[in-house]
Scaffold this motif. Structure first.
Motif, PDB file in Angstrom:
ATOM      1  N   MET A 260       0.827  -1.203   0.000  1.00 37.79           N
ATOM      2  CA  MET A 260       0.000   0.000   0.000  1.00 37.79           C
ATOM      3  C   MET A 260       0.861   1.252   0.000  1.00 37.79           C
ATOM      4  SD  MET A 260      -1.124   0.081   4.041  1.00 37.79           S
ATOM      5  CE  MET A 260      -1.679   1.797   3.979  1.00 37.79           C
ATOM      6  N   LYS A 261       0.209   2.394  -0.091  1.00 35.74           N
ATOM      7  CA  LYS A 261       0.887   3.680   0.032  1.00 35.74           C
ATOM      8  C   LYS A 261       0.739   4.145   1.473  1.00 35.74           C
ATOM      9  CE  LYS A 261       0.185   4.970  -4.797  1.00 35.74           C
ATOM     10  NZ  LYS A 261      -0.406   5.926  -5.761  1.00 35.74           N
ATOM     11  N   GLY A 262       1.851   4.097   2.215  1.00 34.77           N
ATOM     12  CA  GLY A 262       1.814   4.438   3.630  1.00 34.77           C
ATOM     13  C   GLY A 262       1.834   3.197   4.506  1.00 34.77           C
ATOM     14  N   SER A 263       1.287   3.330   5.696  1.00 36.60           N
ATOM     15  CA  SER A 263       1.308   2.241   6.678  1.00 36.60           C
ATOM     16  C   SER A 263      -0.053   2.109   7.339  1.00 36.60           C
ATOM     17  CB  SER A 263       2.364   2.529   7.749  1.00 36.60           C
ATOM     18  OG  SER A 263       2.012   3.702   8.474  1.00 36.60           O
ATOM     19  N   LYS A 264      -0.187   1.111   8.217  1.00 37.01           N
ATOM     20  CA  LYS A 264      -1.440   0.958   8.977  1.00 37.01           C
ATOM     21  C   LYS A 264      -1.758   2.242   9.739  1.00 37.01           C
ATOM     22  CE  LYS A 264      -1.106  -4.012  10.053  1.00 37.01           C
ATOM     23  NZ  LYS A 264      -1.051  -4.987  11.154  1.00 37.01           N
ATOM     24  N   GLN A 265      -0.719   2.852  10.301  1.00 38.23           N
ATOM     25  CA  GLN A 265      -0.912   4.034  11.144  1.00 38.23           C
ATOM     26  C   GLN A 265      -1.230   5.286  10.320  1.00 38.23           C
ATOM     27  OE1 GLN A 265       1.704   1.990  11.333  1.00 38.23           O
ATOM     28  NE2 GLN A 265       1.341   0.966  13.282  1.00 38.23           N
ATOM     29  N   MET A 266      -0.676   5.359   9.094  1.00 36.50           N
ATOM     30  CA  MET A 266      -0.903   6.551   8.271  1.00 36.50           C
ATOM     31  C   MET A 266      -0.936   6.172   6.797  1.00 36.50           C
ATOM     32  SD  MET A 266       1.095  10.200   8.025  1.00 36.50           S
ATOM     33  CE  MET A 266       0.404  10.846   9.532  1.00 36.50           C
ATOM     34  N   ALA A 267      -2.131   5.902   6.282  1.00 33.35           N
ATOM     35  CA  ALA A 267      -2.289   5.648   4.850  1.00 33.35           C
ATOM     36  C   ALA A 267      -2.039   6.948   4.097  1.00 33.35           C
ATOM     37  CB  ALA A 267      -3.692   5.133   4.569  1.00 33.35           C
ATOM     38  N   ARG A 268      -1.407   6.834   2.917  1.00 32.10           N
ATOM     39  CA  ARG A 268      -1.026   8.036   2.188  1.00 32.10           C
ATOM     40  C   ARG A 268      -1.772   8.161   0.854  1.00 32.10           C
ATOM     41  NH1 ARG A 268       5.433   8.119   2.787  1.00 32.10           N
ATOM     42  NH2 ARG A 268       5.246  10.080   1.648  1.00 32.10           N
ATOM     43  N   CYS A 269      -2.897   7.477   0.723  1.00 32.42           N
ATOM     44  CA  CYS A 269      -3.820   7.717  -0.389  1.00 32.42           C
ATOM     45  C   CYS A 269      -5.192   7.206   0.047  1.00 32.42           C
ATOM     46  CB  CYS A 269      -3.352   7.041  -1.684  1.00 32.42           C
ATOM     47  SG  CYS A 269      -3.707   5.277  -1.801  1.00 32.42           S
ATOM     48  N   GLY A 270      -6.236   7.703  -0.611  1.00 29.88           N
ATOM     49  CA  GLY A 270      -7.594   7.343  -0.215  1.00 29.88           C
ATOM     50  C   GLY A 270      -7.897   5.866  -0.377  1.00 29.88           C
TER      51      GLY A 270
END
Length: 343
Positions: A260-270
């Motif tokens: 994914m883009k980002g992580s569980k704590q902070m996704a970086r796309c919708g």
């Protein structure tokens, strides 16, 4: 970095401190005064820019941390508005976080990494009450150094990163390791002053870069050059995997893997944020890989899986699909059996 017309610092008084709130430094003078405001306690400064959306996200994270750590002073400083401070502290990108105690920088974090920011704040805030040089402080640091050294089979402690070395010796070291196809991870000693100083004593090696294999110190640039000249380097250092093997290992790292883009704590796309919400509601354990942190994986996995977009969900090494597929499985009631490998 570009900056606006100079401001008159005399017109920018230091605001009254309020526990649980993020302060703003609008000048070099305010910045210095805020650093000295609480003797011996931690001060965290966010160098940010209004045009960067990730900075806005991290400002929200800072606000939450300020309420959680009332004894810590949190400061926002617009990097381009106070260029003399940014240049002095080597701020070349935003967001960047600097950590200070007694007006001295003790740590640094580059980028929008909320979990790492929280971890660093917690660690430094906790150590504020522990006098430097005590046995317990040394034991904690040594345990941390040992963990870092063993974080990968081959660890390079250097100035900067492999993509952007920040000294000639580190650049030469990276070039040699890459030329020999060595698989290595790295740690930027500029990002953590405690590690930078502590590792010198721990390893009894006064300079950087330092190369470790299987938790043991190999040495610095001169030693690595000698190993290369004698033909021993290839035997000492582990070889890098080819991309296909690396992708297979990553996909099979956990029974359920989400790229994914980002992580569980902070996704970086919708799309990544939506799939995380769905996955969290299933109660199934899963691991994630941030494809924004590794361009080779980001591009290679598209070809390997014949799936052009992210996120991508894998169960037991097999591609399930992206967000649309996961939504369909959820609506049909099939998602949980798929995640558990029952289908």
């Amino acid at each position: 970095m570009r900056g606006p017309a100079p401001r008159d610092p005399a017109r920018l008084p230091v605001p009254a401190m309020a526990a649980g709130e993020v302060e703003t430094a609008g000048s070099a003078e305010q910045f210095q005064q805020l650093l000295q405001h609480k003797d011996g306690s931690l001060v965290v400064v966010h160098f940010w820019a209004p045009w960067a959306p990730q900075c806005a996200q991290m400002n929200e994270v800072m606000a939450a941390l300020a309420k959680e750590h009332m004894q810590v002073t949190f400061v926002k400083l617009e990097a381009e508005a106070v260029p003399e401070v940014s240049e002095k502290h080597g701020i070349s990108s935003v967001p960047t976080f600097l950590f200070f105690k007694n007006s001295q920088q003790v740590d640094r974090l580059d980028g929008a990494h909320a979990p790492e920011l929280s971890k660093k704040v917690q660690r430094h805030a906790a150590s504020s009450s522990t006098p430097a040089g005590t046995d317990s402080a040394r034991e904690d640091l040594n345990a941390r150094l040992k963990k870092l050294i063993n974080a990968a089979p081959c660890m390079l402690f250097m100035k900067g990163s492999p993509k952007e070395p920040r000294c000639g010796f580190s650049k030469q070291m990276v070039e040699i390791l890459n030329k020999h196809g060595v698989s290595f991870s790295s740690f930027d000693i500029f990002s953590d002053e405690e590690v930078r100083q502590g590792l010198k004593t721990y390893s009894n090696w006064p300079t950087y870069p330092q190369l470790y294999v299987a938790g043991e110190l190999i040495g610095g640039l001169d030693i690595v050059k000698e190993l290369e000249a004698s033909g021993e380097l290839d035997a000492v250092c582990p070889k890098a995997q080819n991309l296909e093997d690396r992708l297979k290992n990553l996909i099979n790292k956990a029974p359920v893997m989400l790229f994914m883009k980002g992580s569980k704590q902070m996704a970086r796309c919708g799309f990544s944020r939506q799939i995380i919400e769905i996955m969290n509601n299933t109660g199934v354990d899963y691991e994630t890989f941030d494809i924004l942190e590794d361009e080779e994986v980001r591009q290679g996995l598209k070809t390997y899986s014949n799936w052009p977009t992210y996120p991508q969900l894998y169960v037991k090494g097999e591609l399930v699909g992206g967000l649309d597929i996961v939504k369909e499985l959820k609506e049909s009631g099939e998602l949980l059996p798929v995640l558990k490998g029952e289908n």
